[in-house]
Design an enzyme around this catalytic site. Structure first.
Site, mmCIF file in Angstrom:
data_model
loop_
_atom_site.group_PDB
_atom_site.id
_atom_site.type_symbol
_atom_site.label_atom_id
_atom_site.label_comp_id
_atom_site.label_asym_id
_atom_site.label_seq_id
_atom_site.Cartn_x
_atom_site.Cartn_y
_atom_site.Cartn_z
ATOM 1 N N ARG A 88 0.867 -1.182 0.000
ATOM 2 C CA ARG A 88 0.000 0.000 0.000
ATOM 3 C C ARG A 88 0.906 1.234 0.000
ATOM 4 O O ARG A 88 1.567 1.515 1.002
ATOM 5 C CB ARG A 88 -0.898 -0.023 1.240
ATOM 6 C CG ARG A 88 -1.415 1.332 1.583
ATOM 7 C CD ARG A 88 -2.521 1.390 2.595
ATOM 8 N NE ARG A 88 -2.331 0.738 3.863
ATOM 9 C CZ ARG A 88 -1.664 1.268 4.905
ATOM 10 N NH1 ARG A 88 -1.079 2.427 4.807
ATOM 11 N NH2 ARG A 88 -1.588 0.611 6.033
ATOM 12 N N HIS A 121 -3.574 4.076 4.919
ATOM 13 C CA HIS A 121 -4.673 3.090 5.013
ATOM 14 C C HIS A 121 -5.967 3.725 4.522
ATOM 15 O O HIS A 121 -6.673 3.180 3.672
ATOM 16 C CB HIS A 121 -4.810 2.613 6.455
ATOM 17 C CG HIS A 121 -6.081 1.888 6.734
ATOM 18 N ND1 HIS A 121 -6.344 0.633 6.225
ATOM 19 C CD2 HIS A 121 -7.183 2.242 7.434
ATOM 20 C CE1 HIS A 121 -7.540 0.244 6.621
ATOM 21 N NE2 HIS A 121 -8.082 1.205 7.348
ATOM 22 N N TYR A 166 4.537 5.273 11.393
ATOM 23 C CA TYR A 166 4.854 3.871 11.680
ATOM 24 C C TYR A 166 5.717 3.174 10.634
ATOM 25 O O TYR A 166 6.104 2.036 10.837
ATOM 26 C CB TYR A 166 3.563 3.070 11.913
ATOM 27 C CG TYR A 166 2.520 3.149 10.812
ATOM 28 C CD1 TYR A 166 2.629 2.350 9.680
ATOM 29 C CD2 TYR A 166 1.429 4.010 10.912
ATOM 30 C CE1 TYR A 166 1.675 2.403 8.681
ATOM 31 C CE2 TYR A 166 0.471 4.077 9.908
ATOM 32 C CZ TYR A 166 0.593 3.274 8.800
ATOM 33 O OH TYR A 166 -0.351 3.337 7.810
#
Lengths: 324, 384
Positions: free
Chosen positions: B277, B281, B290
């Site tokens: 990805r 998200h 992160y």
């Protein structure tokens, strides 16, 4: 179907007729095949309709519900058996977030004709998780219909009506009444969501459903010995509720006591009391009272009699209502 | 000897773990099926042969470009306040277009909420996908019109719907198959594992297509699994394949094989499309908290569109005119999406009461009547 049938047999016959009438009807659940279900409600059906239509499922409640939704999307009409009330919680998302909402999310393009049969409530001396009354969770969820019969005739015809419904129906079976016998008539005499006045009276209305109808009928018989004529209404449907019948009864008697096994707090009785107060305020001689389980986990079976409403607790509430 | 040193000694004596079992969900090699390298080279795989005409390759390129454009446009519309949220597929175009183009008309797809590329392949109007994200409905389209089910937000729930639908196909004796899409995070869900069990024991014609995009919001795949995800299938008794999810040709070939395998009565297949990805998200997420920029950069070099374009150019299968035409079509799509979203009307509030049930329900009818009367009281007031 002439003669007296137990509720269990009346349900079995209803499933048989539904399987006969519509080849798209399927039964799914744990141990419903050779064993005929732990309560034998599906006894003999796999033998007569085959393993493709009476399907023994893996031991996975969410899996049973989720695949039933998929089968409904493919045009089938699944009737799911959850083995015991307390085992339905692993399927909760599939029922309240998926099954209940699919029709609305698709703007009406798909239908969810799924019936979920659940043996529910207590009084059989079972171990933990086998005596839950979780009707309020389901009735609180828009998109589900929730019904529960109290006698053999209704057990048969309400189950057939539930299976024929294009909406999802939570069909709660009062397991401690499975072996009670009664006459099953030749046709349904009420709509699936109509309440029934099972005993007419003039002094107060007892409102109950499922396993508590019998307790209320016994209470009314006992009260008659004291010269009190109690009306008993079998609610039958918890979503929607037939408020028309309730309202008419309560306006006539002026007093109402709601009786159920589930904890009183936020239970069906809370909703019924609130609505009846709104609609019948000037006809009421006393507040609508509630009798039910306590706000505690369903207790160990040796003390369940203290938890469950019985004839005396119902009559005590009637005394309180009449004392106003 | 102290307890501590005993523990140390025991640890030392533990047998070595074979490398093949040590591999985690983030180690791609050596299992990856690949037919088109990141450098744009065609390679053969003995188990998944694929012959493609130049026209097919150009068509796949067009799909990839248009799907990315639609997705980018939706992200921009969210930034402009036209959508409440958007779940971007950036980086996953090949996994979705490859698997989507492997489907036949009668096959059925059960998506998560990120399968915009699969919807494109099923010919679902892209504007239909935006209704939920704009807040005018919770899904909206007729799933049976294009055999593309509604987006499902609760993670993994749709894999059971897909399996049940596939069980129905078997009962009908039909020659169709189902694809259930889910992500690496969903592989941890009970529903996905229950779907594997049901599909396996009932031999249901369902292909489980896991897009392992390496991140479940902020959690890496190593939080979900200690073995490569495709190997989960063997424990349930059906084949699992790991495919390069940025390789549209490999995704097409493997999914086509898996669907045929399923529809031929051989039961389910798990495909793990190993991809990434590239964006967040959803538009509410901040991946800089992160994950490292170097990781994203490394995956950029595996871009699914670039590698197909390189092949088309190198082999002389498409000329400048073709690329210009695709770009022009992409502009048109962007315009259509922008204008379509901005002119999307809010629903009438009585939508709240529509379709709660398919048959009349007394409580819903009563509350609808109350609302209509209440709303009308404002209009009556305006007239005075």
């Amino acid at each position: 179907m002439a003669g007296q049938l137990s509720i269990a047999k009346a349900l079995n016959e209803a499933l048989r007729k539904s399987l006969e009438n519509d080849p798209k009807t399927l039964l799914m659940g744990e141990d419903i095949g050779k064993l005929g279900g732990v309560f034998r409600i599906t006894d003999g059906l796999q033998k007569d309709f085959g393993e493709d239509r009476v399907i023994d499922s893996p031991l996975a409640e969410s899996g049973i519900m989720g695949t039933a939704i998929g089968l409904a999307l493919r045009g089938y009409r699944p009737v799911v058996e959850i083995q015991f009330d307390g085992f339905v919680y692993p399927a909760f998302d599939q029922i309240v977030s998926q099954l209940a909402k699919m029709h609305a999310r698709a703007l009406g393009h798909v239908k969810m004709p799924v019936t979920v049969r659940i043996p529910y409530a207590g009084g059989i001396g079972a171990v933990e998780h086998h005596s839950e009354s979780h009707e309020a969770y389901f009735a609180h969820t828009a998109g589900l219909r929730v019904v529960t019969p109290s006698n053999a005739h209704d057990a048969h015809w309400m189950l057939r009506q539930a299976i024929e419904s294009d909406d999802p129906v939570i069909f709660l079976e009062p397991k401690r009444r499975y072996w009670d016998k009664g006459e099953v008539g030749a046709a349904a005499d009420l709509g699936l969501h109509d309440a029934r006045i099972v005993r007419p009276g003039t002094d107060a209305t007892l409102i109950a459903y499922g396993p508590m109808v019998k307790v209320c009928l016994e209470a009314a018989a006992a009260a008659e010995e004291d010269g009190r004529r109690l009306e008993v209404v079998d609610l039958r449907s918890l979503s929607p509720v037939d408020f028309t019948t309730l309202e008419e009864s309560v306006k006539r008697t002026g007093r109402a006591v709601v009786v159920h096994e589930a904890p009183v707090f936020l239970g069906m009785g809370a909703e019924l009391a609130a609505r009846l107060t709104e609609r019948c305020f000037y006809h009421l001689e006393a507040p609508v009272l509630r009798v039910g389980g306590y706000y505690a986990p369903y207790p160990p079976s040796r003390v369940e009699e203290a938890f469950l409403p019985d004839l005396d607790r119902v009559l005590d509430a009637v005394d309180r209502a009449l004392a106003y | 000897m102290t307890v501590k040193s005993t523990a140390r000694a025991r640890k030392k004596a533990a047998p070595a773990v074979p490398d093949t079992l040590r591999a985690t969900g983030t180690d791609a090699q050596p299992e990856l099926v690949q037919l088109l390298t990141p450098e744009g080279e065609r390679v053969e795989h003995p188990d998944y042969p694929l012959t493609t005409t130049p026209e097919e390759l150009r068509s796949l390129y067009r799909d990839l470009v248009l799907v990315r454009r639609f997705d980018g446009e939706a992200t921009a519309l969210q930034r402009q306040g036209e959508l409440g949220l958007w779940a971007s597929l950036l980086g996953q175009e090949a996994a979705q277009v490859g698997s989507g183009r492997a489907m036949r008309t009668g096959d059925y797809a059960f998506p998560t909420y990120r399968e915009h590329g699969v919807a494109w392949c099923r010919d679902v109007d892209p504007l239909n996908l935006l209704g939920m994200f704009r807040g005018v409905n919770h899904g909206g389209w007729d799933p049976n019109e294009k055999n593309f089910h509604l987006y499902t937000i609760v993670i993994g729930a749709q894999t059971l719907h897909a399996t049940g639908y596939a069980m129905g196909i078997t009962k009908d004796g039909a020659d169709d198959a189902v694809i259930a899409y889910f992500g690496d995070g969903a592989s941890s869900q009970g529903d996905v594992n229950e779907a594997f069990t049901f599909a396996s024991v009932y031999n249901a014609p369902v292909v489980f297509f896991c897009q392992n995009n390496q991140w479940a919001i902020s959690e890496p795949t190593t939080t979900q699994t200690k073995i490569p995800l495709y190997r989960r299938a063997s424990g349930f008794g059906f084949p699992g394949v790991r495919v390069d999810g940025n390789d549209v040709l490999a995704c097409l070939a493997v999914t086509r094989w898996a669907l045929d395998h399923a529809r031929s009565g051989n039961g389910p297949v798990l495909i793990e499309a190993f991809t990434y990805r590239m964006g967040a998200h959803t538009t509410s997420d901040d991946p800089t908290r992160y994950r490292l920029a170097e990781e994203t950069e490394a995956w950029k070099a595996k871009d699914p569109i670039l590698r197909l374009r390189t092949l088309l150019e190198k082999e002389g299968l498409a000329d400048e005119e073709f690329f210009a035409a695709v770009d022009a079509e992409s502009e048109q799509l962007g315009l259509r999406v922008r204008e379509g979203v901005r002119s999307m009307p809010d629903p009438d509030p009585t939508l709240i009461f529509d379709h709660v049930y398919s048959e009349p329900h007394a409580l819903v009818d009563e509350e609808r009547a109350e609302y209509v009367e209440y709303a009308a009281s404002f209009e009556a007031g305006e007239n005075h």
